[in-house]
Design a protein around this motif. Structure first.
Motif, PDB file in Angstrom:
ATOM      1  N   HIS A 137       0.827  -1.218   0.000  1.00 22.51           N
ATOM      2  CA  HIS A 137       0.000   0.000   0.000  1.00 22.51           C
ATOM      3  C   HIS A 137       0.853   1.256   0.000  1.00 22.51           C
ATOM      4  O   HIS A 137       1.883   1.321   0.669  1.00 22.51           O
ATOM      5  N   LEU A 138       0.359   2.244  -0.722  1.00 26.97           N
ATOM      6  CA  LEU A 138       1.056   3.524  -0.815  1.00 26.97           C
ATOM      7  C   LEU A 138       0.338   4.576   0.026  1.00 26.97           C
ATOM      8  O   LEU A 138      -0.888   4.618   0.056  1.00 26.97           O
ATOM      9  N   ALA A 139       1.129   5.431   0.670  1.00 21.65           N
ATOM     10  CA  ALA A 139       0.573   6.624   1.307  1.00 21.65           C
ATOM     11  C   ALA A 139       1.476   7.788   0.937  1.00 21.65           C
ATOM     12  O   ALA A 139       2.700   7.652   0.908  1.00 21.65           O
ATOM     13  N   VAL A 140       0.859   8.916   0.622  1.00 21.06           N
ATOM     14  CA  VAL A 140       1.609  10.067   0.113  1.00 21.06           C
ATOM     15  C   VAL A 140       1.717  11.143   1.190  1.00 21.06           C
ATOM     16  O   VAL A 140       0.714  11.533   1.785  1.00 21.06           O
ATOM     17  N   LEU A 141       2.952  11.586   1.424  1.00 25.43           N
ATOM     18  CA  LEU A 141       3.157  12.731   2.319  1.00 25.43           C
ATOM     19  C   LEU A 141       2.904  13.993   1.505  1.00 25.43           C
ATOM     20  O   LEU A 141       3.453  14.159   0.413  1.00 25.43           O
ATOM     21  N   ARG A 142       2.085  14.871   2.037  1.00 24.08           N
ATOM     22  CA  ARG A 142       1.692  16.070   1.275  1.00 24.08           C
ATOM     23  C   ARG A 142       2.223  17.331   1.945  1.00 24.08           C
ATOM     24  O   ARG A 142       2.273  17.432   3.162  1.00 24.08           O
ATOM     25  N   SER A 143       2.558  18.267   1.105  1.00 27.42           N
ATOM     26  CA  SER A 143       3.117  19.512   1.611  1.00 27.42           C
ATOM     27  C   SER A 143       2.089  20.258   2.454  1.00 27.42           C
ATOM     28  O   SER A 143       0.926  20.380   2.063  1.00 27.42           O
ATOM     29  N   THR A 144       2.541  20.758   3.581  1.00 24.34           N
ATOM     30  CA  THR A 144       1.681  21.616   4.395  1.00 24.34           C
ATOM     31  C   THR A 144       1.883  23.080   4.006  1.00 24.34           C
ATOM     32  O   THR A 144       1.162  23.945   4.453  1.00 24.34           O
TER      33      THR A 144
ATOM     34  N   VAL B  19       6.532   9.323  -0.840  1.00 20.71           N
ATOM     35  CA  VAL B  19       5.554   8.235  -0.792  1.00 20.71           C
ATOM     36  C   VAL B  19       6.127   7.066   0.011  1.00 20.71           C
ATOM     37  O   VAL B  19       7.285   6.704  -0.146  1.00 20.71           O
ATOM     38  N   VAL B  20       5.292   6.546   0.903  1.00 19.07           N
ATOM     39  CA  VAL B  20       5.673   5.380   1.705  1.00 19.07           C
ATOM     40  C   VAL B  20       4.979   4.152   1.130  1.00 19.07           C
ATOM     41  O   VAL B  20       3.798   4.212   0.756  1.00 19.07           O
ATOM     42  N   VAL B  21       5.719   3.067   1.051  1.00 17.57           N
ATOM     43  CA  VAL B  21       5.145   1.790   0.637  1.00 17.57           C
ATOM     44  C   VAL B  21       5.225   0.857   1.839  1.00 17.57           C
ATOM     45  O   VAL B  21       6.295   0.697   2.422  1.00 17.57           O
ATOM     46  N   ALA B  22       4.089   0.289   2.226  1.00 20.35           N
ATOM     47  CA  ALA B  22       4.093  -0.591   3.397  1.00 20.35           C
ATOM     48  C   ALA B  22       3.146  -1.753   3.174  1.00 20.35           C
ATOM     49  O   ALA B  22       2.337  -1.744   2.244  1.00 20.35           O
ATOM     50  N   ARG B  23       3.273  -2.737   4.070  1.00 20.36           N
ATOM     51  CA  ARG B  23       2.436  -3.935   3.915  1.00 20.36           C
ATOM     52  C   ARG B  23       0.965  -3.612   4.102  1.00 20.36           C
ATOM     53  O   ARG B  23       0.107  -4.197   3.476  1.00 20.36           O
ATOM     54  N   GLY B  24       0.673  -2.697   5.012  1.00 20.04           N
ATOM     55  CA  GLY B  24      -0.730  -2.318   5.240  1.00 20.04           C
ATOM     56  C   GLY B  24      -0.916  -0.827   5.040  1.00 20.04           C
ATOM     57  O   GLY B  24       0.040  -0.049   5.141  1.00 20.04           O
ATOM     58  N   ALA B  25      -2.165  -0.446   4.748  1.00 24.72           N
ATOM     59  CA  ALA B  25      -2.456   0.970   4.527  1.00 24.72           C
ATOM     60  C   ALA B  25      -2.198   1.780   5.796  1.00 24.72           C
ATOM     61  O   ALA B  25      -1.682   2.897   5.750  1.00 24.72           O
TER      62      ALA B  25
ATOM     63  N   PRO C 124      -0.668  12.319 -10.631  1.00 24.28           N
ATOM     64  CA  PRO C 124       0.689  11.972 -10.208  1.00 24.28           C
ATOM     65  C   PRO C 124       0.694  10.645  -9.454  1.00 24.28           C
ATOM     66  O   PRO C 124       1.631   9.857  -9.575  1.00 24.28           O
ATOM     67  N   GLU C 125      -0.402  10.392  -8.720  1.00 24.59           N
ATOM     68  CA  GLU C 125      -0.462   9.155  -7.934  1.00 24.59           C
ATOM     69  C   GLU C 125      -0.572   7.934  -8.844  1.00 24.59           C
ATOM     70  O   GLU C 125      -0.083   6.851  -8.507  1.00 24.59           O
ATOM     71  N   GLU C 126      -1.246   8.081  -9.980  1.00 26.03           N
ATOM     72  CA  GLU C 126      -1.316   6.954 -10.931  1.00 26.03           C
ATOM     73  C   GLU C 126       0.066   6.674 -11.514  1.00 26.03           C
ATOM     74  O   GLU C 126       0.488   5.509 -11.616  1.00 26.03           O
ATOM     75  N   ILE C 127       0.751   7.744 -11.891  1.00 29.34           N
ATOM     76  CA  ILE C 127       2.095   7.577 -12.439  1.00 29.34           C
ATOM     77  C   ILE C 127       3.027   7.001 -11.358  1.00 29.34           C
ATOM     78  O   ILE C 127       3.859   6.119 -11.625  1.00 29.34           O
ATOM     79  N   MET C 128       2.846   7.498 -10.128  1.00 34.76           N
ATOM     80  CA  MET C 128       3.620   6.999  -8.988  1.00 34.76           C
ATOM     81  C   MET C 128       3.403   5.497  -8.795  1.00 34.76           C
ATOM     82  O   MET C 128       4.347   4.743  -8.570  1.00 34.76           O
ATOM     83  N   CYS C 129       2.157   5.059  -8.874  1.00 35.27           N
ATOM     84  CA  CYS C 129       1.844   3.631  -8.726  1.00 35.27           C
ATOM     85  C   CYS C 129       2.549   2.818  -9.821  1.00 35.27           C
ATOM     86  O   CYS C 129       3.098   1.750  -9.547  1.00 35.27           O
TER      87      CYS C 129
END
Lengths: 179, 813
Positions: free
Chosen positions: B39-46, B115-121, B265-270
């Protein structure tokens, strides 16, 4: 923590993290993906299920709070291939387009009809205030709920889904979404 | 005797799609899983605008379950990948590179940084907190006029300007009308108005999600998208991947409204991460991410100058727009306001017209298509200024419209902006609407309330609109520098048992194509509705298409289906003639049967399908197949129109607006399924009314979206909306064989000005001539008291929603 939850008539025993939300438990552990997540602030109601017979937003209930309880999701409504009258009414009245809000909308509608078997238009709109739909403008949803009410009158059709109400546990006592 | 078969087209068929949707047996992208999925999670700019000094991912990599962490530089070390924009509206348009993840600077709050990739969301989400990003703040560019001001800081230093492009149409230059400046200087009456199109969030209910399987024979992507075909081609172009090695699937998609017309961008990232790791990956966003990262809509300043004679004939219209693109260009973002260029003249005969749009970069989420895309903005502005002109001239606003609109006998009519409207009957739709609405008696009540100084004032709003839809004739898109055509594809497979598979390049996400296309095919081939299966949304089965947006599916994709069925019948006719030993000319086809004229000898299309499958006895030189496909490129847009009437009650003591009645009579041409059409109208109205009264994406001075959740962004609930009265007139389009027009955007385009006109009409005698949207109670109350258009705080402040306020008992519920 080890919990046992009966979902749509099947009992499941699992170890869960204390922080796990009921909706994530349903979707990710039990594969009950008919219930969906539409927001992260408990506003949209897409994740509405019944917990011991009352509607709750399953994003606002921890899985551990459901230990020992019965959960009904949209997947558990149809009996013997027969749609629940509210499911049928949503179909008959074109009360859905993309269908993403539909599981929650149907579960909340059933709860609303349990409280008020013959709601007028305003009562339906108020009863569904916690469930958002972006496609239908709500008009046909209101129509569907009132149509279902008509079909669910005593003797009018298959008995509405009713999980025995223990009386000891209300939606608000486990938090969230019971309006 | 011939049995008459009731045609399917026009019948209120209940939808085939519903069964899986009401029982929870759906295939939303986030419902899908694959062996070994991570699973991917995206860090977003604050930050809205800042230099990235450093990104430290080392602690995140140590978190439980984490497989990998990537920054923009990790995924694209050469900085070579740029997200695509398919609509360069001018040759000198400024196009900043939009990276997959920010590289060097962040340009809006919400832009992906890592982007973080991990076993679980949940594990992926947990690890985001451990990424340490150091920012060096840059000045934030917000507001269209600020961005264009002399010496303003720049969103993209390297572009040297915040001006993306300037696009101009002038009827004097185009030869389609007179020069507008002349019309203005000669005019008896000139009115100038500035209108504000607030920024909106499309707010499809299903958050976006994407899953990529790099272990499949083709690199396979599932995405909650409106545009699987475009996404496939664009993914190939963006990453330099061979297009034939990519398969894109749009499974059940939970609404789009233009918000899912994008290459993310997330599709391309995937795609990148899946290939790097050799594992299937999935990304599903939270709603809070959707709000900041998915594109927004509208956001324009509209300056209009209208010229007229004292007796109410419009002689010229000048439109100057500023349009906020956000920080980057979306897939079709720069073209969205340009679509409006052809619609400001609307249903009126305007002899001189000038349109100029300046697109502007700011440090905000990008804007792109949202239901109506350019046309609601245009319709709002012209319908608002027609009401203002009527007030200026002391005319009834409907009378003014009638005096200027194209009469039904004048069609086809070529407008000052060069479109040719094929058909329409504004008189008929208006007459029906006025009657349903009870226009005269509401005007009477309005006078009475004014006379007795009733604290609750009544207002009547009109919107007589048209739109160009069914995007689009390819040559027109070409003349507008759009990067693709506007055709659509369909194919018919005749199965040996007589059942039919229909393949469509349209990609439904709630519209009901499976039902409507089945109705069309049932009539065309004379097969039962139930015997038709519609396949879509998978580039493997539906290999060719341009997808669903711009109210194009029926008017373009539906016609492609008709054309494909015609080819099936042509092929079947040859076989039928052979089997029945007659000439093709002696055959007539009706109700699924070829009959030899003047006899009762006939054969059904199902029998022919079986005979062709067996292929034992076919005419010489005939291929053993009835399967056919067609690509249809429309020769013109379609032009639905309608008259929308809204009555609002405005409580002058609280500013509360209640829609007392909403009546619309729309002309969408021939209707395939009246139930689906009515549903589209309802939903469209809801979104248009929501723009008028409730919704606004609001940024604070640092560029933070303050209406970033559904608790802050006021999506109307059932109590916030009225019961609508919808009706239709039917003037068939003359440019396609079904006579259909589009319906998906009509309600949204038409309703916003009807509501705002109604509110302004209710309080005009207090000296109010405009209130900026959304018309919250605070804004309405302030306008009545001070005449200020946008006082009372931003639209998203609490109290904007009406339904949750109990008028009788007070307080929020």
């Amino acid at each position: 923590m080890r919990i046992t939850v009966t979902v749509d008539g099947t009992s499941y025993t699992d170890d869960v993290e204390p922080r796990t939300l009921l909706v994530h438990h349903l979707r990710e552990r039990l594969g009950k993906v008919g219930t969906v997540v539409g927001c992260d602030t408990s506003n949209c109601g897409a994740c509405t299920v019944h917990l011991d017979g009352h509607s709750v937003k399953s994003c606002s209930v921890l899985a551990v709070q459901a230990d020992g309880s019965e959960v009904t999701t949209v997947e558990g409504l149809a009996r013997d291939g027969q749609l629940h009258p509210v499911q049928q009414a949503f179909h008959d009245n074109h009360a859905l387009q993309c269908g993403f809000c539909t599981p929650g909308m149907i579960m909340q509608s059933i709860d609303l009809l349990a409280d008020n078997p013959d709601p007028d238009e305003h009562a339906v709109r108020e009863g569904l205030e916690g469930n958002l739909c972006r496609c239908t403008g709500y008009q046909n949803i209101v129509k569907a709920v009132r149509d279902a009410a008509h079909h669910m009158r005593p003797g009018a059709g298959p008995e509405a889904e009713r999980v025995a109400d223990t009386g000891s546990r209300t939606a608000s006592s486990v938090g969230g979404g019971g309006e | 005797m011939t049995a008459t078969i009731e045609p399917e087209v026009g019948k209120g068929r209940l939808r085939k799609e519903d069964e899986r949707l009401v029982t929870g047996r759906t295939r939303w992208t986030d419902n899908l899983t694959l062996p070994g999925l991570v699973h991917l999670a995206v860090l977003r700019s604050t930050m809205a605008h800042a230099k990235i000094v450093s990104i430290d991912t080392s602690a995140a990599k140590e978190m439980p379950g984490v497989v990998a962490v990537f920054t923009g530089d990790d995924l694209d070390p050469d900085g070579a990948i740029g997200m695509p924009c398919a609509w360069p509206i001018t040759p000198d348009m400024k196009s900043p590179r939009r990276p997959v993840l920010a590289q060097g600077t962040v340009n809006f709050a919400g832009e992906g940084v890592a982007v973080v990739v991990a076993r679980g969301a949940a594990e992926a989400e947990d690890a985001l907190a451990e990424i340490d990003v150091e920012y060096d703040e840059l000045p934030v560019v917000l507001g269209l006029e600020n961005a264009l001001a002399e010496g303003a800081p720049l969103v993209h230093e390297d572009l040297g300007t915040n001006r993306n492009a300037v696009w101009i149409f002038d009827s004097g230059e185009a030869g389609s009308g007179a020069p507008v400046e002349q019309a203005i200087s000669d005019a008896e009456v000139v009115l100038k108005r500035r209108f504000r199109q607030q920024r909106l969030v499309p707010a499809f209910m299903e958050p976006r999600a994407c899953m990529v399987d790099p272990t499949a024979p083709q690199l396979t992507m599932w995405s909650a998208t409106q545009i699987p075909h475009i996404l496939k081609t664009m993914s190939a172009l963006t990453l330099g991947l061979p297009e034939h090695k990519i398969r894109v699937i749009a499974p059940d998609v939970g609404g789009g409204f233009g918000g899912k017309i994008a290459v993310l961008p997330e599709e391309i990232m995937c795609l990148l991460v899946a290939q790097k790791l050799g594992k299937p990956v999935k990304w599903t966003e939270s709603r809070s991410e959707t709000m900041v990262a998915a594109h927004h809509g509208r956001d324009q300043i509209q300056d209009l100058t209208i010229a007229a004679t004292r007796d109410g004939t419009v002689t010229g219209l000048k439109v100057e727009l500023l349009a906020d693109m956000g920080a980057y260009l979306g897939l079709v973002g720069p073209g969205v306001p340009i679509l409006g260029a052809f619609m400001f003249n609307a249903i009126y005969k305007i002899p001189a017209y000038h349109f100029a749009c300046t697109n502007v970069f700011t440090n905000t989420t990008l804007t792109d298509a949202y239901r109506g895309a350019g046309r609601p903005e245009a319709t709002f502005a012209i319908e608002r200024i027609m009401d203002e002109l009527a007030a200026e001239l002391g005319m009834d606003p409907m009378r003014l419209r009638e005096q200027n609109w194209i009469k039904h006998e004048e069609f086809p009519y070529t407008t000052v902006s060069t479109l040719t409207y094929d058909s329409g009957n504004y008189e008929a739709a208006t007459a029906k609407a006025m009657e349903l609405f009870g226009y005269e008696s509401l005007r009477q009540e309005q006078r009475e309330r004014r006379d007795r100084n009733d604290p609750v004032q009544l207002g009547i709003g009109i919107s007589t609109f048209t739109e160009m839809c069914g995007l689009a004739p390819s040559r027109v898109l070409g003349s507008l520098d759009y990067g693709a055509g506007g055709w659509e594809h369909a194919a018919i497979r005749m199965l040996p048992t007589g059942k039919v598979e229909v393949i469509t390049g349209a990609s439904a996400h709630g519209q009901g194509h499976e039902t409507a296309w089945s109705q069309i095919v049932a009539d065309q081939l004379g097969v039962p509705f139930e015997d038709v299966e519609v396949l879509h949304g998978d580039t493997q089965s539906s290999h060719k298409g341009l997808d669903t947006y711009g109210s194009r599916s029926l008017a373009v994709g539906g016609i492609a289906v008709v054309k494909a069925t015609e080819k099936v019948i042509d092929k079947a006719r040859k076989v039928a003639a052979h089997l029945m030993e007659c000439s093709e000319d002696d055959l007539e086809f009706a109700g699924g049967k070829f009959t030899v004229k003047g006899t009762d000898t006939s054969t059904g299309i199902g029998d022919i399908a079986l005979a062709v499958f067996a292929a034992h006895d076919l005419p010489e030189g005939i291929e053993p197949t009835l399967d056919s496909d067609a690509v249809y490129d429309p020769e013109n847009f379609s032009f639905p129109h309608g008259t929308h009437l809204c009555a609002t009650e405005v409580d002058t003591e609280t500013g509360r607006v209640r829609i007392r009645s909403y009546v619309c009579v729309d002309d969408v041409g021939k209707v395939v399924n009246p139930i689906i059409v009515e549903g589209q109208m309802h939903g469209g109205l809801a979104q248009g009314i929501a723009q008028a009264l409730y919704e606004e994406a609001v940024y604070d001075e640092s560029g933070t979206l303050t209406s970033g959740t559904f608790a802050d962004y006021l999506l109307p609930s059932a109590v916030d909306l009225p019961e609508f009265t919808t009706d239709r007139t039917e003037t068939p389009s003359t440019t396609n064989p079904l006579g259909v027009k589009g319906v998906g955007e009509a309600g949204t385009i038409a309703s916003t000005p009807a509501v705002v006109n109604a509110v302004v009409d209710a309080v005009r005698h207090y000296g109010v001539d405009d209130i900026e949207m959304p018309l919250t109670p605070m804004r309405v109350w302030q306008a009545i008291r001070t005449g200020e258009k946008a006082a009372g705080g931003p639209g998203a402040e609490s109290g904007g929603g009406l339904g949750s306020i109990d008028a009788a008992h007070g307080g929020a519920q």
